[in-house]
Design an enzyme around this catalytic site. Structure first.
Site, PDB file in Angstrom:
ATOM      1  N   CYS A 137     -30.217 -33.741 -16.175  1.00 32.93           N
ATOM      2  CA  CYS A 137     -29.168 -34.598 -16.756  1.00 32.93           C
ATOM      3  C   CYS A 137     -29.627 -36.043 -16.859  1.00 32.93           C
ATOM      4  CB  CYS A 137     -27.877 -34.566 -15.938  1.00 32.93           C
ATOM      5  SG  CYS A 137     -27.148 -32.972 -15.798  1.00 32.93           S
ATOM      6  N   LYS A 179     -21.819 -32.946  -3.020  1.00 36.92           N
ATOM      7  CA  LYS A 179     -23.201 -33.349  -2.727  1.00 36.92           C
ATOM      8  C   LYS A 179     -23.402 -33.590  -1.238  1.00 36.92           C
ATOM      9  CE  LYS A 179     -24.352 -34.436  -7.200  1.00 36.92           C
ATOM     10  NZ  LYS A 179     -25.339 -33.720  -8.004  1.00 36.92           N
ATOM     11  N   ASP A 215     -22.933 -45.704  -8.671  1.00 36.28           N
ATOM     12  CA  ASP A 215     -22.752 -44.255  -8.620  1.00 36.28           C
ATOM     13  C   ASP A 215     -23.467 -43.745  -7.368  1.00 36.28           C
ATOM     14  OD1 ASP A 215     -23.097 -41.539  -8.838  1.00 36.28           O
ATOM     15  OD2 ASP A 215     -24.110 -41.587 -10.778  1.00 36.28           O
ATOM     16  N   HIS A 263     -27.817 -40.885 -14.705  1.00 33.51           N
ATOM     17  CA  HIS A 263     -27.367 -39.531 -14.989  1.00 33.51           C
ATOM     18  C   HIS A 263     -26.528 -39.594 -16.277  1.00 33.51           C
ATOM     19  CE1 HIS A 263     -24.898 -35.897 -14.285  1.00 33.51           C
ATOM     20  NE2 HIS A 263     -25.826 -35.527 -13.446  1.00 33.51           N
ATOM     21  N   GLN A 285     -25.649 -39.306  -5.540  1.00 41.61           N
ATOM     22  CA  GLN A 285     -26.907 -38.804  -5.001  1.00 41.61           C
ATOM     23  C   GLN A 285     -27.218 -39.428  -3.647  1.00 41.61           C
ATOM     24  OE1 GLN A 285     -29.059 -36.163  -5.219  1.00 41.61           O
ATOM     25  NE2 GLN A 285     -28.049 -36.060  -7.168  1.00 41.61           N
TER      26      GLN A 285
HETATM   27  C1  LIG Z   1     -26.607 -39.582  -9.785  1.00 43.61           C
HETATM   28  C2  LIG Z   1     -25.522 -38.661 -10.217  1.00 43.61           C
HETATM   29  N1  LIG Z   1     -24.463 -39.144 -10.870  1.00 43.61           N
HETATM   30  C3  LIG Z   1     -23.453 -38.355 -11.269  1.00 43.61           C
HETATM   31  C4  LIG Z   1     -23.460 -36.999 -11.037  1.00 43.61           C
HETATM   32  C5  LIG Z   1     -22.317 -36.163 -11.527  1.00 43.61           C
HETATM   33  O1  LIG Z   1     -21.578 -35.719 -10.443  1.00 43.61           O
HETATM   34  P1  LIG Z   1     -20.412 -34.659 -10.630  1.00 43.61           P
HETATM   35  O2  LIG Z   1     -20.968 -33.576 -11.493  1.00 43.61           O
HETATM   36  O3  LIG Z   1     -20.108 -34.200  -9.245  1.00 43.61           O
HETATM   37  O4  LIG Z   1     -19.271 -35.365 -11.265  1.00 43.61           O
HETATM   38  C6  LIG Z   1     -24.544 -36.443 -10.356  1.00 43.61           C
HETATM   39  C7  LIG Z   1     -24.591 -34.993 -10.105  1.00 43.61           C
HETATM   40  O5  LIG Z   1     -25.406 -34.252 -10.596  1.00 43.61           O
HETATM   41  C8  LIG Z   1     -25.594 -37.294  -9.943  1.00 43.61           C
HETATM   42  O6  LIG Z   1     -26.656 -36.790  -9.302  1.00 43.61           O
END
Ligand SMILES: Cc1ncc(COP(=O)(O)O)c(C=O)c1O
Lengths: 138, 405
Positions: B363, B225, B199, B122, B202
């Site tokens: 993203c 999430k 991370d 992401h 997801q």
């Molecule tokens: C795999 C992953 N990493 C990071 C993020 C970013 O999360 P947040 O916007 O809650 O900080 C997301 C959310 O879209 C994600 O799906």
């Protein structure tokens, strides 16, 4: 036809539709028949920002009238562009600057006008008006 | 215990609403999940009954709020099987957590060091490292994808070296749903002395990660999430690492003594929690974990896999359907295109039918670049979705395709 007449014509066409599906089908048809931008003008400087699909808009002056051409990867965006070009292309910069935009509401496209919608309708209108302002000075 | 989806749906007020005249079909769960009444009520309850600042009042409701906030941290600790609750930093979410670690590593790395990042990441997992590398000169190496949307494990092994100081991989890819083999990635990286950040944004709504078993160095997630509120998330970090890292932001709560000459910082976790935290968010986060654990992650996974298989089989019957991401292990996410149609067009028409999907790059531009596409339609299912909704989705999708072709 002047801008007001074209707008009225479009409003009338759209008033025949009973639901969103017919409206969209018609827009998609318009998108397919749009007069495409010359490939050599499909350059980054003609890209409109704020759109999820790529959207190009090109303008040139022909006598005293502005000619717009557009293209997009997305057919609905192309349809929206086609509606706008019908209204604004082949008009004088002065008339474009003075044109109001009520017809967009009347044909049920207002939801697309919100700046948070990623379809570029608002940016496209802004860009058309910018071009009109720029060419009006010359 | 049978999984009674209709009963579960009663827990989610938003599922009763209509969109554009049709019942809402919410298939954008990978972007954010919907919230059960229990979570919503906990937020209302906090503001109605014990709203107060924490860790600083001697009065009763401040104590109640402090207890609730620290209780939430304990719930998170238990859920992720973390040894010490001081290793849980409450942040505003994954993005914040990753930036915190990247900032912490700025002075720990130098120009001869390398960090490995997967091509599946992401943007929030790429940009903070680029910013860090600009400061300390460390190099980013990319672990490539395979055509199935899995990480190329052999390339990962080849990239690992004594220079590798950090490895960053998501537990589950948001663009494709791929579940990465993080356990072996972690142990391999450790053989080379590299730290690993996973991370989990997801993953957390589908998989209950046991962080001690994984032996991971850092793990992040975002509550929104997993049925919790927005603006709250966590960073797990091993104490050894967290102690080495400087504070990220200065402010109240994170200090122990302040004079104009010198300030000494508070211990963990407060060193990284400057200012008044998202108290109500933490409470909602804790409640969301309770809710999910009460349903049971095994039941959730079983049911979501059923939805995924059902939808995949149905969608494959649509002419021109092409799925991106066919990993052997994946969550209930289907990223796809139909023929030459643009994802934006499909998403727009589906929205008109009351169906929420994500369109575009998710993203994750590097993933789209890998497949040479400008974007996909992504339908992501949650345990509160139904097969009937999938039927309606497929039918609406076929109508959209007919309109657009
Ligand atoms: C795999 C992953 N990493 C990071 C993020 C970013 O999360 P947040 O916007 O809650 O900080 C997301 C959310 O879209 C994600 O799906």
């Amino acid at each position: 036809m002047n801008i007001i007449e074209v707008q009225n014509e479009i409003v009338e066409e759209f008033s025949l539709f009973e639901d969103w599906m017919q409206r969209y089908e018609y827009m998609i048809e318009l998108g397919k028949s749009i007069e495409l931008i010359d490939p050599s003008n499909k350059v980054d400087s003609n890209l409109i920002k704020g759109c999820q699909s790529k959207l190009w808009l090109h303008a040139e002056l022909n006598d005293d009238k502005l000619i717009f051409k557009a293209d997009s990867e997305a057919i609905i965006t192309k349809g929206i562009a086609a509606v706008l070009l019908r209204v604004f292309s082949n008009q004088t910069p002065k008339n474009i600057i003075e044109a109001n935009l009520e017809f967009i509401d009347k044909i049920g496209l207002k939801e697309h006008l919100s700046p948070t919608r990623a379809n570029g309708l608002l940016s496209m209108i802004k860009q058309i008006k910018y071009y009109a302002l720029a060419f009006n000075k010359n | 215990m049978a999984f009674d989806v209709n009963k579960i749906r009663e827990d989610f007020p938003i599922l009763k609403r209509k969109v554009n005249g049709y019942p809402l079909v919410y298939f954008d769960n990978a972007a954010t999940s919907q919230k059960p009444s229990k979570v919503i009520d906990s937020i209302v309850d906090y503001y109605s009954n014990y709203n107060s600042n924490i860790h600083r009042g001697v009065h009763s409701i401040s104590q109640e709020a402090t207890d609730a906030y620290e209780d939430a941290r304990k719930k998170i600790q238990e859920h992720f099987n973390v040894k010490d609750s001081n290793e849980i930093i409450l942040t505003s979410g994954t993005t914040h957590s990753i930036n915190l670690v990247a900032n912490g590593f700025t002075n720990l790395l130098s120009k001869d060091d390398e960090i490995l990042i997967s091509e599946l990441e992401h943007h929030s997992n790429i940009v903070p490292w680029q910013m860090m590398c600009e400061k300390n000169g460390a190099k980013i190496k990319v672990i490539p994808l395979t055509s199935k949307g899995e990480l190329n494990y052999d390339s990962f092994l080849n990239l690992l070296s004594k220079k590798t100081k950090l490895v960053f991989v998501n537990h589950v890819s948001n663009a494709l749903g791929t579940i990465n083999p993080i356990k072996s990635i972690i142990s391999k990286a450790h053989e080379f002395g590299a730290a690993v950040l996973i991370d989990g944004a997801q993953a957390s709504s589908h998989i209950k990660a046991d962080l001690q078993e994984l032996n991971v160095d850092f793990y992040t997630t975002s509550a929104h999430k997993l049925c919790g509120p927005t603006g709250i998330g966590m960073l797990f970090g091993k104490k050894e690492w967290l102690n080495k890292m400087p504070p990220y932001q200065g402010g109240g709560e994170m200090i122990s003594e302040v004079t104009f000459e010198k300030t000494t910082y508070a211990g963990l976790p407060h060193k990284f929690e400057a200012g008044t935290p998202n108290i109500v968010g933490a409470i909602g986060f804790g409640m969301a974990l309770d809710y999910l654990n009460n349903l049971g992650f095994d039941s959730i996974e079983f049911y979501e896999t059923e939805l995924l298989n059902y939808a995949t089989n149905k969608l494959k019957e649509i002419p021109g359907f092409k799925m991106y991401g066919e990993a052997k292990h994946k969550t209930s996410v289907i990223s796809f295109n139909i023929g030459e149609l643009h994802s934006y067009d499909i998403g727009t028409i589906l929205d008109k039918f009351g169906i929420a999907v994500r369109t575009g790059q998710h993203c994750a531009q590097p993933v789209m670049d890998y497949f040479g596409i400008s974007g996909t339609v992504r339908a992501s299912f949650s345990f509160y979705n139904t097969k009937e909704e999938i039927d309606y989705f497929c039918k609406s999708l076929e109508r959209a395709v007919a309109m657009l072709s």
